[in-house]
Design a protein around this motif. Structure first.
Motif, PDB file in Angstrom:
ATOM      1  N   VAL A  32       0.872  -1.179   0.000  1.00 47.58           N
ATOM      2  CA  VAL A  32       0.000   0.000   0.000  1.00 47.58           C
ATOM      3  C   VAL A  32       0.907   1.225   0.000  1.00 47.58           C
ATOM      4  O   VAL A  32       1.360   1.685   1.050  1.00 47.58           O
ATOM      5  CB  VAL A  32      -0.930   0.003   1.228  1.00 47.58           C
ATOM      6  N   PRO A  33       1.238   1.782  -1.199  1.00 46.70           N
ATOM      7  CA  PRO A  33       2.179   2.894  -1.276  1.00 46.70           C
ATOM      8  C   PRO A  33       1.570   4.250  -0.940  1.00 46.70           C
ATOM      9  O   PRO A  33       2.280   5.224  -0.702  1.00 46.70           O
ATOM     10  CB  PRO A  33       2.626   2.855  -2.741  1.00 46.70           C
ATOM     11  N   ALA A  34       0.239   4.323  -0.960  1.00 44.62           N
ATOM     12  CA  ALA A  34      -0.466   5.570  -0.655  1.00 44.62           C
ATOM     13  C   ALA A  34      -1.856   5.212  -0.150  1.00 44.62           C
ATOM     14  O   ALA A  34      -2.282   4.057  -0.225  1.00 44.62           O
ATOM     15  CB  ALA A  34      -0.551   6.464  -1.894  1.00 44.62           C
ATOM     16  N   ALA A  35      -2.567   6.185   0.367  1.00 45.31           N
ATOM     17  CA  ALA A  35      -3.889   5.937   0.932  1.00 45.31           C
ATOM     18  C   ALA A  35      -4.820   5.310  -0.100  1.00 45.31           C
ATOM     19  O   ALA A  35      -4.939   5.807  -1.220  1.00 45.31           O
ATOM     20  CB  ALA A  35      -4.487   7.245   1.451  1.00 45.31           C
ATOM     21  N   ASN A  36      -5.451   4.195   0.281  1.00 49.92           N
ATOM     22  CA  ASN A  36      -6.442   3.515  -0.568  1.00 49.92           C
ATOM     23  C   ASN A  36      -5.890   3.118  -1.931  1.00 49.92           C
ATOM     24  O   ASN A  36      -6.620   3.074  -2.921  1.00 49.92           O
ATOM     25  CB  ASN A  36      -7.683   4.389  -0.742  1.00 49.92           C
ATOM     26  N   THR A  37      -4.600   2.845  -1.999  1.00 46.00           N
ATOM     27  CA  THR A  37      -3.942   2.415  -3.229  1.00 46.00           C
ATOM     28  C   THR A  37      -3.255   1.076  -2.971  1.00 46.00           C
ATOM     29  O   THR A  37      -2.617   0.896  -1.936  1.00 46.00           O
ATOM     30  CB  THR A  37      -2.900   3.460  -3.688  1.00 46.00           C
ATOM     31  N   LEU A  38      -3.386   0.149  -3.923  1.00 45.72           N
ATOM     32  CA  LEU A  38      -2.787  -1.181  -3.777  1.00 45.72           C
ATOM     33  C   LEU A  38      -1.899  -1.471  -4.973  1.00 45.72           C
ATOM     34  O   LEU A  38      -2.298  -1.264  -6.122  1.00 45.72           O
ATOM     35  CB  LEU A  38      -3.881  -2.252  -3.671  1.00 45.72           C
ATOM     36  N   THR A  39      -0.686  -1.953  -4.710  1.00 45.75           N
ATOM     37  CA  THR A  39       0.220  -2.333  -5.795  1.00 45.75           C
ATOM     38  C   THR A  39       0.661  -3.776  -5.616  1.00 45.75           C
ATOM     39  O   THR A  39       0.734  -4.299  -4.505  1.00 45.75           O
ATOM     40  CB  THR A  39       1.471  -1.425  -5.846  1.00 45.75           C
TER      41      THR A  39
END
Length: 206
Positions: free
Chosen positions: A45-52
């Motif tokens: 999770v590199p940023a809020a509400n983001t999935l990689t």
């Protein structure tokens, strides 16, 4: 309930070879990650509400990213979704292909998934929520019309009307598995008005 772990979680913290959790599991931290095997694939999770999704690189690394789902729900494959190089909004799906100068590489493939047979293929629909739009079909044509050969490549463009039915306006046939047999244009209720044959002869109505 929610199982909460702060800091690193390793095999010593779980008894046996398989960890089983009942209920929910929550990972805290600014950039929580889940890695499978040392240096293996990772969810991050590199940023809020983001999935990689990464194919490697090790915990804490931003490298080897292959898929990203942004906080807006946009999906990027080998690319963060963007529209910086063209007008409009950010695309819902942005795919970065292999870069080879002087070559058009395949970026996506849509296969019918059925057994090999005539009059069989796949379709891609581009439309508005009330059906109207465009459908692109491709696959293997047949000889059911009494004109074309079996085992022929077939590409077709059709308009979708407000009842959800297709009306083709352009069609191209291969020549029994090779070359181009003909290209046709249709109007009205799929009436062929122009045909260009493999020998260059143009046939039209009227």
């Amino acid at each position: 309930g929610i199982s909460t772990f702060v800091g690193a979680l390793n095999a010593a913290a779980i008894s046996g070879t398989t960890g089983t959790f009942s209920g929910n599991m929550q990972m805290t931290g600014s950039n929580p990650e889940f890695e499978m095997n040392a240096g293996g694939p990772r969810f991050r999770v590199p940023a809020a509400n983001t999935l990689t999704l990464h194919k490697g690189g090790g915990l804490g690394s931003t490298s080897e990213e292959t898929i990203r789902i942004t906080s807006s729900g946009d999906v990027g494959i080998n690319k963060t979704p963007t529209q910086n190089d063209m007008p409009g909004v950010t695309p819902r799906l942005h795919v970065l292909g292999i870069s080879t100068v002087g070559q058009f590489n395949t970026v996506a493939r849509f296969e019918s998934g059925t057994t090999d047979g005539n009059d069989t293929g796949a379709a891609v629909v581009i439309n508005q929520t009330n059906d109207r739009g465009l459908v692109i079909q491709g696959g293997r044509g047949g000889d059911a019309d009494g004109v074309h050969h079996a085992n022929s490549g077939l590409g077709r463009f059709s308009i979708i009307n407000n009842s959800g039915t297709f009306h083709k306006f352009m069609e191209a046939w291969g020549q029994n598995g090779q070359y181009i047999e003909n290209i046709s244009l249709f109007t009205g209720n799929e009436v062929e008005n122009l045909r260009i044959a493999s020998d260059g002869v143009i046939t039209g109505r009227g």
